[in-house]
Design a protein around this motif. Structure first.
Motif, mmCIF file in Angstrom:
data_model
loop_
_atom_site.group_PDB
_atom_site.id
_atom_site.type_symbol
_atom_site.label_atom_id
_atom_site.label_comp_id
_atom_site.label_asym_id
_atom_site.label_seq_id
_atom_site.Cartn_x
_atom_site.Cartn_y
_atom_site.Cartn_z
ATOM 1 N N HIS A 34 0.847 -1.193 0.000
ATOM 2 C CA HIS A 34 0.000 0.000 0.000
ATOM 3 C C HIS A 34 0.880 1.239 0.000
ATOM 4 O O HIS A 34 1.921 1.256 0.649
ATOM 5 C CB HIS A 34 -0.888 0.063 1.252
ATOM 6 C CG HIS A 34 -1.765 -1.115 1.452
ATOM 7 N ND1 HIS A 34 -2.925 -1.302 0.747
ATOM 8 C CD2 HIS A 34 -1.645 -2.182 2.273
ATOM 9 C CE1 HIS A 34 -3.482 -2.440 1.141
ATOM 10 N NE2 HIS A 34 -2.722 -2.997 2.060
ATOM 11 N N SER A 35 0.420 2.258 -0.677
ATOM 12 C CA SER A 35 1.049 3.565 -0.586
ATOM 13 C C SER A 35 0.282 4.341 0.480
ATOM 14 O O SER A 35 -0.911 4.117 0.674
ATOM 15 C CB SER A 35 0.968 4.273 -1.937
ATOM 16 O OG SER A 35 1.610 5.504 -1.868
ATOM 17 N N ILE A 36 0.953 5.248 1.168
ATOM 18 C CA ILE A 36 0.294 6.037 2.205
ATOM 19 C C ILE A 36 0.191 7.479 1.713
ATOM 20 O O ILE A 36 1.187 8.085 1.330
ATOM 21 C CB ILE A 36 1.065 5.962 3.538
ATOM 22 C CG1 ILE A 36 1.078 4.510 4.013
ATOM 23 C CG2 ILE A 36 0.451 6.878 4.579
ATOM 24 C CD1 ILE A 36 1.888 4.256 5.246
ATOM 25 N N ASP A 37 -1.036 8.014 1.732
ATOM 26 C CA ASP A 37 -1.283 9.375 1.271
ATOM 27 C C ASP A 37 -0.608 10.365 2.211
ATOM 28 O O ASP A 37 -0.741 10.269 3.426
ATOM 29 C CB ASP A 37 -2.793 9.631 1.218
ATOM 30 C CG ASP A 37 -3.138 10.911 0.509
ATOM 31 O OD1 ASP A 37 -2.468 11.933 0.748
ATOM 32 O OD2 ASP A 37 -4.093 10.905 -0.286
ATOM 33 N N LYS A 42 -3.811 7.937 5.049
ATOM 34 C CA LYS A 42 -4.548 6.694 4.821
ATOM 35 C C LYS A 42 -3.867 5.851 3.747
ATOM 36 O O LYS A 42 -3.229 6.366 2.846
ATOM 37 C CB LYS A 42 -5.984 6.995 4.408
ATOM 38 C CG LYS A 42 -6.788 7.654 5.501
ATOM 39 C CD LYS A 42 -8.212 7.840 5.078
ATOM 40 C CE LYS A 42 -8.998 8.501 6.203
ATOM 41 N NZ LYS A 42 -10.409 8.693 5.842
ATOM 42 N N LYS A 43 -4.069 4.534 3.841
ATOM 43 C CA LYS A 43 -3.521 3.600 2.850
ATOM 44 C C LYS A 43 -4.359 3.619 1.584
ATOM 45 O O LYS A 43 -5.586 3.734 1.645
ATOM 46 C CB LYS A 43 -3.542 2.173 3.398
ATOM 47 C CG LYS A 43 -2.699 1.951 4.602
ATOM 48 C CD LYS A 43 -2.849 0.508 5.044
ATOM 49 C CE LYS A 43 -2.296 0.287 6.414
ATOM 50 N NZ LYS A 43 -2.537 -1.075 6.879
ATOM 51 N N THR A 44 -3.700 3.472 0.448
ATOM 52 C CA THR A 44 -4.420 3.349 -0.816
ATOM 53 C C THR A 44 -4.826 1.894 -1.016
ATOM 54 O O THR A 44 -4.229 0.990 -0.442
ATOM 55 C CB THR A 44 -3.553 3.801 -1.997
ATOM 56 O OG1 THR A 44 -2.377 2.990 -2.019
ATOM 57 C CG2 THR A 44 -3.171 5.258 -1.883
ATOM 58 N N LYS A 45 -5.828 1.681 -1.847
ATOM 59 C CA LYS A 45 -6.289 0.311 -2.089
ATOM 60 C C LYS A 45 -5.382 -0.419 -3.078
ATOM 61 O O LYS A 45 -5.102 -1.589 -2.907
ATOM 62 C CB LYS A 45 -7.724 0.324 -2.616
ATOM 63 C CG LYS A 45 -8.722 0.788 -1.586
ATOM 64 C CD LYS A 45 -10.130 0.730 -2.092
ATOM 65 C CE LYS A 45 -11.088 1.228 -1.022
ATOM 66 N NZ LYS A 45 -12.468 1.180 -1.456
ATOM 67 N N ALA A 57 5.120 3.996 2.379
ATOM 68 C CA ALA A 57 4.374 2.831 1.918
ATOM 69 C C ALA A 57 4.464 1.697 2.934
ATOM 70 O O ALA A 57 5.337 1.680 3.798
ATOM 71 C CB ALA A 57 4.906 2.356 0.578
ATOM 72 N N VAL A 58 3.550 0.761 2.781
ATOM 73 C CA VAL A 58 3.589 -0.489 3.525
ATOM 74 C C VAL A 58 4.190 -1.515 2.576
ATOM 75 O O VAL A 58 3.687 -1.702 1.468
ATOM 76 C CB VAL A 58 2.174 -0.924 3.970
ATOM 77 C CG1 VAL A 58 2.224 -2.252 4.688
ATOM 78 C CG2 VAL A 58 1.540 0.141 4.838
#
Length: 100
Positions: A34-37, A42-45, A57-58
């Motif tokens: 996931h990327s983090i905004d 928040k995490k992106t889908k 990012a995760v």
């Protein structure tokens, strides 16, 4: 992880040296989950294709050898790490989940 300073892009298969506690081990980024905004946190889908300087990012990382680490919710001071490449710190992060 949070990319601090790196001139190229980082994608799946990237190798670096993980420094956590007193250990330093070779690690490979297996997947970008996931990327983090930057604004909302928040995490992106959708998973990102690559990471560049300033991105957060995760990611899923795979160690070449077993290493004793803790998750951030149990022991925050033992779960922080840095990623280094060519003698420079390129990213910082924390362990959120362990997969066995």
């Amino acid at each position: 992880i949070k990319i601090i300073e790196y001139k190229n892009i980082i994608c799946s298969g990237f190798s670096a040296v993980l420094h956590i506690n007193t250990a330093s081990e070779e690690v490979t980024i297996n997947a970008l989950l996931h990327s983090i905004d930057k604004k909302t946190g928040k995490k992106t889908k959708r998973p990102p294709q690559f990471l560049k300087q300033g991105d957060a990012a995760v990611v899923e990382m795979v160690l070449n050898q077993p290493l004793c680490v803790q998750t951030y919710d149990k022991h925050p001071s033992l779960a922080r790490f840095t990623l280094r490449d060519e003698g420079k710190t390129i990213a910082i992060g924390k362990v959120t989940k362990l997969i066995e």
